[in-house]
Motif scaffolding. Structure first.
Motif, short mmCIF file in Angstrom:
data_model
loop_
_atom_site.label_atom_id
_atom_site.label_comp_id
_atom_site.label_asym_id
_atom_site.label_seq_id
_atom_site.Cartn_x
_atom_site.Cartn_y
_atom_site.Cartn_z
N ALA A 146 17.03 63.39 4.11
CA ALA A 146 16.68 64.11 2.70
C ALA A 146 17.54 65.44 2.57
O ALA A 146 17.79 65.80 1.67
N GLU A 201 20.98 64.21 1.50
CA GLU A 201 21.05 63.71 0.27
C GLU A 201 20.43 64.39 -0.82
O GLU A 201 21.04 64.23 -2.11
N LEU A 202 19.35 65.15 -0.77
CA LEU A 202 18.87 66.09 -1.86
C LEU A 202 20.22 66.98 -2.54
O LEU A 202 20.29 67.46 -3.53
N THR A 222 23.36 66.58 -1.98
CA THR A 222 24.53 65.95 -2.93
C THR A 222 24.10 65.75 -4.17
O THR A 222 24.79 65.95 -5.21
N VAL A 223 23.13 65.44 -4.58
CA VAL A 223 22.08 65.08 -6.02
C VAL A 223 22.05 66.24 -6.63
O VAL A 223 22.49 66.42 -7.76
N ASP A 262 25.42 67.51 -7.74
CA ASP A 262 26.21 66.71 -8.93
C ASP A 262 25.32 67.25 -10.33
O ASP A 262 26.06 67.38 -11.33
N TRP A 263 24.17 67.45 -10.25
CA TRP A 263 23.30 67.88 -11.32
C TRP A 263 24.13 69.06 -11.95
O TRP A 263 24.23 69.23 -13.05
N SER A 296 30.41 64.05 -6.73
CA SER A 296 30.50 63.37 -5.31
C SER A 296 30.96 61.92 -5.49
O SER A 296 31.43 61.32 -4.72
N TRP A 352 16.24 72.76 -6.23
CA TRP A 352 15.47 71.46 -7.02
C TRP A 352 14.21 72.29 -7.46
O TRP A 352 13.98 71.78 -8.63
#
Lengths: 526, 526
Positions: free
Chosen positions: B110, B113-114, B116-117, B120-121, B134, B372
């Protein structure tokens, strides 16, 4: 989020964290998701309008926890531990609240001053030589990780040697001739590290733009670098016209927790005063708070710097690496870009410390707060008890493995809680034709250098069997172990040193290992 | 500290943090303690036995708060802001709870992966070119500070050029000949940065063992580096046999928030593809979330990397620097020490990202959690409103300063909320003999290059007066401002961009400045 919403959100977060810790032992330690699990579960971007906390918090349970590896679980026995604690979390919370880019004293004096004091406390707790305390020419700084510390030391070592050589040669570092000579020197420099030292030394050499060479640490010396081996590599380098400038000595190597021959290396340090010797005790250094380990400390007076990670085995959550330096000037001369006419005795006296000049980054977090909270909450006795409990658990596990010498062979340990072992080669079919209770010379040669192809095959078989056992256990997901290869031998590493570690989990992982090994061996025998 | 004690302690800590934030505006922004205040108030070492939380917490009020500089105060207008927020603190709390040394994917999927996301946001929010996302060959990583990012980029740039040159020359980097050639190349390399770029570029060059040269950015170009100026320095270096390999372009310089001539520099980038161009937007980059600033982004497609600090102006507490790279391979080729035979398409496809190979340290914190939380709590609109409010406050303050042109002269701004100004030289005695409403040629020459000694004296007088005003205001302790020298001119910088910033505080600091300036000027006139 206003004050009142923050209160509600924080209370709810606290309950979730308590519940997470209370149920850690019941969770599979490794997540069962596949790479890329998260993106499809998230929207394509952040929301246009803000969301309320309950909505966000629900997604922690739904999206984040299934993707976590639970390092605080008592079933986590991989790598080295990375312990957190409740007072450490409170330190992080306050650090976020008192948020500052504290790059010098005036940016938030408490950040600098508490750090200097707690680092002196720690130096004393560990029994480090006086030279590492801030009242003299040395002192301590908190950096993020051991790998950052090693880069910091390697670059400072490189530039210290450049300064010394240019000074001897009467060259000005700012003049073209001096710059060319400096470049030539850097091109010949070699950073050294044990063949079992953490890869961070090799990476630091890449960053510093120097060469790297490993120093042999074979099984015969217990995987330790001896003074003799180090001296030999230094001399070999010098014969080739190269300039060794740095060596990482290790207390507790990653693979086996070996301790390099510090007294022998101290002798080498005296012979080659231009070589910066750094001691990396990232994991095992925490044990030095117990007097029974402090016999390792007196040698340190002959070295240049030392670090260990409080985030590994001393309950301060990640990141928190304590870096001690004997002459802080060795760092400041490289990392301060304040022009020389602005330096003053006031700063160098230690009355005002600008830690930015001891490190690569400019800004700094208020990390000493969490250290202070942990030291006070546990007290010295509490922390010593914490360490000794894990050492005892390591001995217990070692005893279990040793009790099944038909199945397993201990390679190292218990050392600082870590035992490494492999499947007993005698249990394996291909060479098991000779009765197990009659020594087979090939078996005895297993762990030594050899050229005989039958013996090589024998080792290959044992490595393969051990790897299968390892993969079986990890794939079950109940426990998380790591494996490594030391001098050609594939071993399983078990170290149980989380806050919730207990004998029962070691007993259980032993049962799981026995079961896996018996199945693997049976598979090979039939 | 057990679960129940943690609950009590955390609740009590939350109340203290709320009370701290609620009373921030009433506290003097700078502490009134002297260097060394803390040590005499602390015991000589940690306690033998653990202490209870209430005892520890009481010492935060008693010992720590008096030593804090309050960066979250609306009266903090120094440096650049370093904003925290309640959701950011919750992120830090969870990150401590889910504590892990997450150096690769399996260490806690996590975490990778969080990150990377959300990166991108953020790339999308900022309108960065697609290349930085990415799904292609690029992507984003969270590092600690802009200074770490710059070192990471400089070293990667150095090694990229070494690889390219060795490859052209058919040399093997592992062979002695290749190593010698690489060393020779590194010795000729020059990192470039604006004369107003943050000092981190110069420090990064020291760490990388290369040379550094600054590129002029005079007042006539608005303290911006132009493509022409950069090209000229590159050519000068090449004529001397040196090899420029890296340039830091800046969006929002530290001194004046100048934005370098990105389009002109993009042209230079096309002419010299071996020079790595990094864009440092540490503070001002947050403004790119507002479409009215995104005209700065298209040039970025011609550069290699970009960073900005969410911990400065986007409510994510320190540390959190977003680093975007166009070809992640440019980082991995330098920072991965996984042998080449272990690399695979699986990893390079981006399915599993090992962020340790994009950075200097090995371990990583779970920083994406706080990002986040902040993005979701405020939403894009909330964050844009946050930025625009500060831009408006900057315009308001600029208007106030401009309204007193008898007393102050604006030098730059308002730019991203920052105004710089100095005492109007005409108000000062020594050259005030000519009526203030009749232009004096010396006054006009004040900010330009000059050799005339009367003009030099004039500038010296104005610098001195401005310095006195600055010191008077800071010594009163109500506000914290910073000053700087740009091209020989001493200026006061005011930027008010904390979460609690309001017009009334800018009105008040203006009054304080006027009062101080009038007194200083009067002192000089009499």
């Amino acid at each position: 989020m206003d004050s009142s919403q923050f209160r509600d959100a924080a209370h709810s977060a606290i309950e979730e964290i308590i519940q997470y810790y209370d149920t850690l032992a019941e969770r599979p330690v490794l997540p069962s998701i596949s790479p890329g699990y998260l993106r499809p579960l998230l929207p394509d971007g952040p929301p246009e309008e803000g969301e309320a906390w309950p909505q966000i918090q629900a997604d922690i349970e739904r999206l984040i926890k299934p993707g976590l590896t639970h390092w605080q679980s008592p079933k986590f026995m991989a790598f080295f531990p990375c312990n957190s604690s409740f007072p450490g979390m409170l330190g992080e919370l306050y650090s976020g609240a008192f948020n500052a880019a504290a790059f010098n004293w005036i940016c938030s004096p408490a950040v600098t001053e508490l750090e200097t004091v707690v680092m002196d406390w720690i130096a004393a707790m560990l029994g480090l030589p006086e030279a590492y305390v801030s009242k003299g020419e040395g002192g301590g700084i908190i950096q993020g990780t051991a790998s950052e510390v090693v880069v910091t030391a390697v670059v400072a070592a490189r530039e210290r040697l450049v300064r010394r050589k240019l000074s001897l040669e009467g060259l000005d570092a700012e003049a073209e001739e001096g710059m060319e000579r400096a470049a030539e020197l850097r091109g010949k420099m070699v950073a050294l590290g044990s063949e079992h030292a953490h890869s961070s030394t090799q990476k630091a050499a890449i960053i510093a733009g120097t060469r790297f060479r490993s120093v042999p640490a074979p099984r015969e010396t217990g995987f330790r670098v001896t003074g003799t081996a180090l001296r030999q590599v230094i001399e070999e380098c010098k014969k080739k016209g190269l300039e060794p400038f740095y060596f990482t000595a290790t207390i507790g190597t990653t693979a086996t927790c070996a301790v390099d021959d510090l007294e022998g290396i101290a002798q080498v340090a005296r012979e080659y005063p231009d070589i910066w010797i750094h001691v990396d005790a990232a994991y095992a250094g925490s044990a030095l708070i117990c007097p029974e380990y402090q016999h390792l400390c007196p040698s340190m007076q002959h070295f240049d710097s030392f670090n260990f990670n409080l985030h590994k085995w001393l309950l301060v959550n990640f990141d928190c690496s304590a870096f001690f330096i004997k002459r802080r000037k060795d760092l400041i001369d490289t990392y301060s870009i304040t022009p020389s006419y602005l330096r003053n005795k006031f700063t160098e006296s230690g009355l005002v410390t600008d830690y930015r000049d001891w490190q690569i980054p400019l800004g700094r977090r208020f990390r000493s707060l969490k250290v202070w909270f942990v030291l006070r909450t546990y007290g010295v006795n509490g922390l010593q008890g914490f360490i000794r409990n894990h050492v005892k658990l390591g001995e217990y596990f070692h005893g279990l493995i040793a009790s099944r010498e038909d199945l397993f062979t201990v390679v190292t340990g218990p050392a600082f809680g870590l035992t490494t072992f492999h499947v007993n080669p005698r249990s394996i079919t291909s060479l098991a034709s000779s009765p197990a209770n009659e020594p087979n010379p090939a078996h005895e040669a297993y762990l030594n250098d050899f050229t005989n192809s039958a013996e090589a095959q024998f080792r290959e078989d044992a490595n393969q069997a051990t790897k299968e056992v390892y993969e079986r256990v990890n794939s079950q997901g109940e426990f998380f172990l790591t494996s490594t290869v030391v001098c050609g031998v594939y071993v399983i590493r078990v170290v149980s040193a989380t806050e919730r570690a207990e004998e029962k989990y070691l007993k259980r992982v032993f049962e799981v290992l026995v079961e896996a090994a018996e199945e693997v061996v049976k598979g090979k025998v039939t």
